[in-house]
Design a protein around this motif. Structure first.
Motif, short mmCIF file in Angstrom:
data_model
loop_
_atom_site.label_atom_id
_atom_site.label_comp_id
_atom_site.label_asym_id
_atom_site.label_seq_id
_atom_site.Cartn_x
_atom_site.Cartn_y
_atom_site.Cartn_z
N SER A 1 0.83 -1.20 0.00
CA SER A 1 0.00 0.00 0.00
C SER A 1 0.87 1.26 0.00
N VAL A 2 1.99 1.22 0.75
CA VAL A 2 2.91 2.37 0.74
C VAL A 2 3.50 2.56 -0.65
N TYR A 3 3.84 1.45 -1.30
CA TYR A 3 4.40 1.52 -2.66
C TYR A 3 3.42 2.20 -3.62
N PHE A 4 2.16 1.77 -3.60
CA PHE A 4 1.17 2.37 -4.49
C PHE A 4 0.94 3.84 -4.15
N LEU A 5 1.00 4.17 -2.86
CA LEU A 5 0.82 5.56 -2.46
C LEU A 5 1.95 6.43 -2.99
N MET A 6 3.18 5.96 -2.87
CA MET A 6 4.31 6.72 -3.37
C MET A 6 4.30 6.79 -4.89
N LEU A 7 3.87 5.73 -5.55
CA LEU A 7 3.76 5.75 -7.00
C LEU A 7 2.72 6.79 -7.44
N ALA A 8 1.61 6.87 -6.69
CA ALA A 8 0.59 7.86 -7.01
C ALA A 8 1.15 9.28 -6.91
N VAL A 9 1.92 9.54 -5.85
CA VAL A 9 2.49 10.87 -5.63
C VAL A 9 3.53 11.21 -6.70
N LEU A 10 4.31 10.22 -7.13
CA LEU A 10 5.42 10.47 -8.06
C LEU A 10 5.02 10.30 -9.52
N THR A 11 3.82 9.83 -9.81
CA THR A 11 3.39 9.69 -11.20
C THR A 11 3.48 11.00 -11.98
N PRO A 12 3.06 12.13 -11.41
CA PRO A 12 3.19 13.39 -12.16
C PRO A 12 4.63 13.76 -12.50
N LEU A 13 5.60 13.19 -11.79
CA LEU A 13 7.02 13.48 -12.06
C LEU A 13 7.60 12.49 -13.07
N GLY A 14 6.76 11.65 -13.66
CA GLY A 14 7.22 10.74 -14.70
C GLY A 14 7.62 9.37 -14.23
N TYR A 15 7.36 9.03 -12.97
CA TYR A 15 7.74 7.71 -12.46
C TYR A 15 6.74 6.66 -12.93
N THR A 16 7.27 5.49 -13.23
CA THR A 16 6.46 4.32 -13.52
C THR A 16 6.75 3.25 -12.47
N ALA A 17 5.99 2.17 -12.51
CA ALA A 17 6.19 1.10 -11.53
C ALA A 17 7.60 0.54 -11.62
N SER A 18 8.12 0.36 -12.83
CA SER A 18 9.46 -0.21 -12.98
C SER A 18 10.54 0.77 -12.55
N ARG A 19 10.34 2.05 -12.79
CA ARG A 19 11.35 3.04 -12.40
C ARG A 19 11.41 3.21 -10.89
N LEU A 20 10.26 3.18 -10.23
CA LEU A 20 10.25 3.36 -8.78
C LEU A 20 10.77 2.13 -8.06
N GLY A 21 10.20 0.97 -8.37
CA GLY A 21 10.64 -0.27 -7.72
C GLY A 21 10.08 -0.42 -6.32
N PHE A 22 9.76 -1.67 -5.95
CA PHE A 22 9.16 -1.91 -4.64
C PHE A 22 10.18 -1.83 -3.50
N PHE A 23 11.36 -2.41 -3.68
CA PHE A 23 12.28 -2.56 -2.55
C PHE A 23 12.88 -1.24 -2.05
#
Length: 333
Positions: free
Chosen positions: A231-253
């Motif tokens: 859930s934290v990962y998805f939350l951070m992905l949501a926040v960083l999506t406008p900055l161009g982050y994708t799931a692969s770029r962010l990474g879970f670990f």
């Protein structure tokens, strides 16, 4: 409440407020608040939906684990409500003092002994540590030793954490019995009533282990860790999506390691008000050390924590109103 006690309480709140203000002043000294607000408005809806789904799932899993450890005779709906209230107070109070809300609500609304509630909390904390250790080990092996120490040190720390938690799990009941025995023989008379309570606590701890409840509780603990940090990962992905982050770029670990560091900082006895300030600072230091730009680390830490806390507060407050409604109080009484 005596004047000195009131001063201590107010002093603690003022210290927490000062810590929050000081850390935020440092973090946001070169950050555009307008840009943060813009990022908040543009948060990705799909990751936010993933966050909400995993948050709800983690509440149900935590409630199910409580039910397993309590023997299965407390309604899951009541435990889910207590879980949401517990999450609210754990977020608000330092050093996990909010766990006592679980003890209070379980004893007043489910008529369970205080010792049984305390034993459940002890077992849950230890099971969480054991379940966390393998995730830490995998995270270290995946991202390497870039956090703050050499990889072998972090690997040893992960293994040591699991070993110490498992040892504490095995020794909790005998240690409680020993403490009760020592109190009965050597403690002042005013402490004598504590001894039988420790014996009851030891019995509850031992019963959970001998009845076979620990294994399913551990499986639920592993699932809970996955849902929580997912859930934290998805939350951070949501926040960083406008900055161009994708799931692969962010990474879970990387998110997982930063979240663990931030939670440890926010759980310290001396921390910011509601964890604010200490959480964001630990997140920023860890996330930036893992190779992410500092401004992105600040934005994700501040907005991610804010969104997460608001969700916990809204859900927890609603659950508290539901549990404390007159009909529920009458049924509990």
């Amino acid at each position: 409440m005596a004047r000195s006690a009131r001063l201590r309480v107010w002093g603690a709140w003022l210290v927490s407020l000062a810590i929050t203000a000081g850390l935020f002043a440092w973090l946001l000294s070169d950050t555009d608040i307008g840009e943060l607000a813009g990022l908040a408005r543009q948060a990705g809806p799909a990751p936010l939906a993933g966050f909400a789904a995993l948050m709800a799932t983690s509440i149900l899993i935590r409630a199910a684990r409580f039910r397993v450890l309590l023997g299965g005779d407390v309604p899951l709906s009541l435990l889910a409500g207590i879980t949401m209230v517990r999450n609210l107070f754990v977020d608000l109070l330092p050093a996990r003092a909010g766990e006592l809300s679980f003890v209070y609500l379980l004893t007043t609304h489910a008529a369970r002994p205080v010792e049984e509630a305390l034993a459940t909390i002890v077992l849950c904390v230890l099971l969480d540590l054991i379940a966390l250790a393998p995730l830490l080990l995998v995270a270290v092996l995946v991202i390497g030793g870039g956090v703050a120490a050499r990889t072998e040190v972090l690997v040893a720390g992960s293994v040591g954490l699991a070993a110490m938690a498992y040892l504490a799990l095995r020794l909790a009941a005998p240690a409680s019995r020993l403490a009760a025995h020592l109190l009965e023989r050597h403690a002042p008379r005013r402490l004598a009533p504590v001894a039988p309570r420790l014996q009851v606590l030891a019995g509850s701890l031992a019963s959970a282990r001998t009845s076979g409840r620990l294994l399913p509780a551990f499986v639920l603990s592993v699932l809970l860790r996955g849902c929580k940090y997912g859930s934290v990962y998805f939350l951070m992905l949501a926040v960083l999506t406008p900055l161009g982050y994708t799931a692969s770029r962010l990474g879970f670990f990387p998110v997982f390691v930063a979240a663990v560091s931030a939670e440890i900082a926010a759980a310290l006895p001396v921390h910011g008000l509601g964890g604010f300030g200490t959480y964001e600072t630990a997140w920023t230091l860890t996330f930036s050390r893992l190779g992410f730009p500092r401004d992105h680390a600040i934005a994700s830490g501040v907005l991610g924590h804010l969104f997460g806390q608001l969700a916990e507060y809204v859900v927890g407050a609603a659950a508290l109103v539901w549990i404390m409604r007159p009909q529920a109080r009458k049924a509990a009484g």
